[in-house]
Design an enzyme around this catalytic site. Structure first.
Site, PDB file in Angstrom:
ATOM      1  N   ASP A  22      -9.500  -3.782  -6.112  1.00  0.00           N
ATOM      2  CA  ASP A  22      -8.706  -2.762  -5.437  1.00  0.00           C
ATOM      3  C   ASP A  22      -8.735  -1.493  -6.284  1.00  0.00           C
ATOM      4  O   ASP A  22      -8.417  -1.544  -7.479  1.00  0.00           O
ATOM      5  CB  ASP A  22      -7.264  -3.258  -5.278  1.00  0.00           C
ATOM      6  CG  ASP A  22      -6.353  -2.247  -4.584  1.00  0.00           C
ATOM      7  OD1 ASP A  22      -6.853  -1.211  -4.098  1.00  0.00           O
ATOM      8  OD2 ASP A  22      -5.142  -2.505  -4.536  1.00  0.00           O
ATOM      9  N   SER A  25       0.835  -1.194   0.000  1.00  0.00           N
ATOM     10  CA  SER A  25       0.000   0.000   0.000  1.00  0.00           C
ATOM     11  C   SER A  25       0.880   1.258   0.000  1.00  0.00           C
ATOM     12  O   SER A  25       1.714   1.423  -0.883  1.00  0.00           O
ATOM     13  CB  SER A  25      -0.957  -0.029   1.192  1.00  0.00           C
ATOM     14  OG  SER A  25      -1.972   0.924   1.063  1.00  0.00           O
ATOM     15  N   HIS A  78      -7.782  -4.804  -1.658  1.00  0.00           N
ATOM     16  CA  HIS A  78      -6.673  -4.093  -1.034  1.00  0.00           C
ATOM     17  C   HIS A  78      -6.517  -4.497   0.437  1.00  0.00           C
ATOM     18  O   HIS A  78      -7.481  -4.554   1.185  1.00  0.00           O
ATOM     19  CB  HIS A  78      -6.912  -2.581  -1.122  1.00  0.00           C
ATOM     20  CG  HIS A  78      -5.730  -1.763  -0.742  1.00  0.00           C
ATOM     21  ND1 HIS A  78      -4.750  -1.417  -1.641  1.00  0.00           N
ATOM     22  CD2 HIS A  78      -5.336  -1.241   0.446  1.00  0.00           C
ATOM     23  CE1 HIS A  78      -3.822  -0.702  -1.039  1.00  0.00           C
ATOM     24  NE2 HIS A  78      -4.156  -0.589   0.237  1.00  0.00           N
TER      25      HIS A  78
END
Length: 266
Positions: A206, A52, A236
């Protein structure tokens, strides 16, 4: 021989605003690379990995190390569902996964603005690219564009809304002119072609999926070896739930295993 594990105390937000975190991470890598032999590490075998926003940081750092050029080259970078650009927040994956799971399009915008300390602006207009001047859209559409996303990723329906009118206030608030926030995707070829071998993990569900796809193409176009793993069922942050029993997904450990195999193969 037992090796100790060290954790760096990065300056945290909101007390410390960008680029404090980037500078701290860069300083940490510099120190470790210069003193790697003290830790029993070959300086030519260092791999940087992050998921991320951590993947964002890794991509930035690898480019900064290329620019300085007076340290051993990072062996590889591992980017797990990274955020890599804020020029087009209406790419297919942002619209298809507007409501998540786990990460929503709205939260992507909120996190970005909070990171740079400008969260009290019109987030909806930024989500519709109102912060991007037309000349910038035109300049970078060769690297950041819906047209560059492979057809199979557009199979799920989505409606691309009309872009918001350009706002100079939003442009300045989003800090698109800040070089320390520049998207890795839009760096010049002479920088990109020097980047290390790269592993990219993307997830179908995502909002950031297409950032990874565009960066993959950018690297491959410049001859950088890329290993790509696309988790078709994933959203995600799914790796966060590893070893959490009832919350762990069936594809989590295979995805981790794929990353481990990549590292072992270097």
């Amino acid at each position: 021989m037992t090796k100790s594990i060290h954790s760096c105390r990065y300056r945290l937000g909101p007390e410390h605003q960008h680029p404090a975190q980037l500078l701290d991470a860069l300083a940490t890598i510099w120190y470790f690379m210069k003193h790697s032999k003290d830790y029993g590490v070959n300086p030519n075998h260092i791999v940087l990995a992050g998921d991320s926003s951590g993947g964002t940081m890794v991509a930035w750092i690898c480019e900064e190390l290329v620019k300085t050029g007076n340290l051993p080259k990072i062996r590889a970078q591992i980017l797990i569902y990274p955020f890599l650009q804020s020029i087009d927040l209406m790419l297919p994956s942002y619209l298809q996964n507007h409501h998540g799971p786990f990460l929503t399009r709205k939260r992507v915008v909120s996190f970005c603005l909070k990171f740079i300390g400008n969260e009290h602006v019109d987030k909806e207009k930024i989500a519709r690219n109102g912060h991007v001047p037309e000349d910038m859209k035109e300049k970078f559409k060769k690297w950041i564009s819906e047209d560059l996303i492979p057809r199979e990723f557009k199979a799920r329906a989505y409606d691309r809304p009309m872009a918001a009118p350009f706002s100079k206030e939003l442009y300045e608030a989003s800090r698109l002119n800040d070089k320390t926030l520049q998207s890795p995707i839009i760096s010049e070829d002479d920088i990109v072609k020097q980047l290390p071998e790269t592993y990219i993990l993307t997830c179908e569900y995502d909002p950031l999926r297409d950032d990874g796809l565009l960066y993959k193409k950018r690297l491959e176009d410049n001859g950088v070896p890329v290993t790509w793993n696309h988790v078709k069922e994933g959203g995600h942050g799914f790796i966060t739930f590893i070893n959490s029993r009832c919350f762990e997904f069936s594809y989590t450990k295979p995805a981790i295993g794929n990353i481990v195999s990549f590292i072992k193969g270097l």
